[in-house]
Design an enzyme around this catalytic site. Structure first.
Site, PDB file in Angstrom:
ATOM      1  CE  LYS A   1      -3.867   1.748   2.878  1.00 22.81           C
ATOM      2  NZ  LYS A   1      -4.690   1.413   4.079  1.00 22.81           N
TER       3      LYS A   1
ATOM      4  CB  SER B   1      -8.139   3.212   3.126  1.00 19.57           C
ATOM      5  OG  SER B   1      -7.256   2.555   4.015  1.00 19.57           O
TER       6      SER B   1
ATOM      7  CB  SER C   1      -8.149  -0.001   5.744  1.00 20.54           C
ATOM      8  OG  SER C   1      -8.853   1.199   5.676  1.00 20.54           O
TER       9      SER C   1
HETATM   10  N1  GLN Z   1     -13.098   3.078   6.681  1.00 19.84           N
HETATM   11  C1  GLN Z   1     -12.430   3.386   7.895  1.00 19.84           C
HETATM   12  C2  GLN Z   1     -12.054   4.842   7.920  1.00 19.84           C
HETATM   13  O1  GLN Z   1     -12.338   5.490   6.991  1.00 19.84           O
HETATM   14  C3  GLN Z   1     -11.244   2.503   8.090  1.00 19.84           C
HETATM   15  C4  GLN Z   1     -10.031   2.989   7.435  1.00 19.84           C
HETATM   16  C5  GLN Z   1      -8.801   2.201   7.763  1.00 19.84           C
HETATM   17  O2  GLN Z   1      -8.870   1.130   8.360  1.00 19.84           O
HETATM   18  N2  GLN Z   1      -7.651   2.787   7.442  1.00 19.84           N
HETATM   19  O3  GLN Z   1     -11.516   5.341   8.831  1.00 19.84           O
END
Ligand code: GLN
Length: 475
Positions: A77, A152, A176
């Site tokens: 990532k 994400s 994410s």
């Molecule tokens: N969807 C969650 C957020 O927007 C999780 C994101 C993540 O785990 N980085 O914070």
């Protein structure tokens, strides 16, 4: 079908000389070319990956197939540092920034023979649930490019699904890894908080962030996590004595709890609810004890998560001032303006929204009403979960309450995305590990997925059980 769906499958073929590392890198590079329309990769390390593959093949010719992950080809990532390579967290504010060191997690993978093939698109600073908040534009779901791949780590999941690598390394602050894995019908896991060093990971919410992996099989994901785990002097939150207790011999009958509110919670897709009920029956048929337990905090999960993570984010992201890293505004008349202009130009809308919210909940007049209260609720959630784990080995719950949505459909309604995090944020709130596995019918375009959670630091026991579930119970 992917060329190799697990590390074991690959290394077996390799040892039989059916494939070389170099040929496999070539194959994945051709897949990267073919899947350009999904907007998965930000940068591909073709030359280095080929050179490293060749070096590994040469070692093998000398009879040295060394390392736990010899020849494992991985994407990472774009919020993980890899020395000499760009890293931007998919944000304009980090444009042109190059890592000056390699994240501990990545170094450990490389030391065991892994090959990094490129870095993937993600939501800016890991903030989002559909990979639409990226300066590089949205990632498209390879199952159907009109749909989101989740976020994400949407690029990570899409990179595996498009068969451009064996597995992908991402981060999980509130889902994410697991949610994009679910949206792409893949397996994703996050370990316990403190299991893997966060050194070299671009911070979003430091008391939640963990590194994890996405692939087709639990066995591969757990192997990657095992290699990346362990104490690190560069990250004082890493646990010193990670338990590698595998108390799950192959046919032990276990006690599984599900939260009573899961099946009644509003906003869960009826198909996902039915699939989850079927899963509970499947566990029962396999001889396990399955019981509902009370959990009175379901409605507080998302608010608690967003108060605390935005507070931490507003603090973590204050370092991006246009002076030390990346993007700097050209038209600022004073130092103060340089900060505001650089940040206004460099951050996207979702990041700005969260910095505002986080600054608000930390402000002197509201600190106690929001931040302190959310910390207290976090403690209560943790206490309740640990209480449940006194009586049960595992907790199961769906990964996402909804199926992937169409790209653009949540743009005007950020709360719709926040609410879809309801089942994933729980584990980050109490610091436990969680594995997400797709369910049943492989002919379905979008499948339901569910998670198995355990008490913190019983990761390997959890992975062993999850592997058994994937291989025996669901097949
Ligand atoms: N969807 C969650 C957020 O927007 C999780 C994101 C993540 O785990 N980085 O914070």
């Amino acid at each position: 079908m992917p060329k190799y769906s697990s590390y074991t499958e690959f290394i077996t073929a390799y040892k039989k000389e059916e494939i070389s590392c170099e040929a496999l890198v070539q194959y994945y590079l051709s897949k990267i070319e073919e899947s350009k329309e999904y907007n998965i990769y930000i940068e591909v390390y073709a030359k280095e990956a080929l050179a490293r593959a060749k070096a590994l093949d040469d070692e093998a010719k000398r009879g040295e197939i060394k390392g736990e992950l010899f020849g494992a080809i991985l994407s990472i990532k774009d919020n993980i540092c890899y020395k000499g390579k760009g890293v931007t967290a998919s944000s304009k504010i980090l444009e042109g920034f190059n890592s000056t060191y390699t994240a501990t997690a990545i170094q450990k993978l490389i030391d065991e023979g892994a090959i990094i093939i490129g870095r993937t698109n993600c939501d800016e600073f890991g903030m989002g649930s559909d990979n639409s908040h990226s300066v590089y534009g949205p990632v498209k779901n390879p199952i159907d490019p009109e749909y989101v791949p989740g976020g994400s780590s949407g690029g990570c999941a899409a990179s595996v699904l498009a068969d451009t690598c064996l597995a992908s390394i991402g981060t999980d602050t509130g889902g994410s890894i697991r949610q994009p894995a679910a949206f792409c019908n893949l397996v994703g896991a996050k370990p316990s908080y403190g299991q893997i060093s966060r050194y070299g990971i671009i911070a979003y919410a430091s008391s939640f962030d963990q590194v994890g992996a996405i692939s087709h099989e639990v066995s591969t994901v757990s192997k990657l996590i095992e290699v990346m785990s362990g104490p690190d002097t560069m990250d004082p939150t890493t646990v010193q004595h990670a338990s590698i207790d595998r108390k799950s011999p192959s046919d032990r009958k276990v006690k599984i709890a599900y939260l009573d509110s899961t099946l009644s919670s509003e906003g869960i897709d009826p198909i996902i609810r039915d699939d989850f009920s079927k899963l509970l029956d499947t566990f029962k048929k396999d001889g396990h004890t399955v019981e509902a337990v009370s959990f009175e905090y379901t409605d507080l999960l998302v608010p608690t998560y967003y108060v605390l993570t935005t507070a931490e984010a507003s603090s973590n992201l204050s370092r991006y001032d246009g002076v030390r890293y990346g993007h700097q505004s050209n038209d600022a008349a004073s130092l103060e303006e340089l900060y505001t202009q650089s940040r206004s130009e460099g951050f996207g809308i979702e990041v700005k929204r969260r910095i505002m919210l986080g600054t608000f909940v930390l402000s002197a007049s509201y600190y106690d009403a929001y931040y302190t209260k959310a910390q207290k609720v976090r403690r209560m959630i943790k206490d309740r979960m640990l209480e449940i784990f006194q009586d049960y080995d595992y907790v199961v719950l769906p990964t996402s309450p909804v199926f992937p949505w169409k790209i653009g459909s949540h743009d005007q309604d950020p709360t719709a995305s926040y609410l879809a995090d309801i089942f994933t944020v729980l584990t980050n709130l109490f610091g436990g590990p969680s594995v997400s596995i797709p369910l049943f019918d492989e002919s379905k375009r979008f499948r339901s997925s569910f998670q198995i959670l355990s008490s913190p630091h019983l990761d390997y026991d959890l992975f062993a059980f999850a592997e058994r579930v994937q291989n025996k119970i669901l097949h």
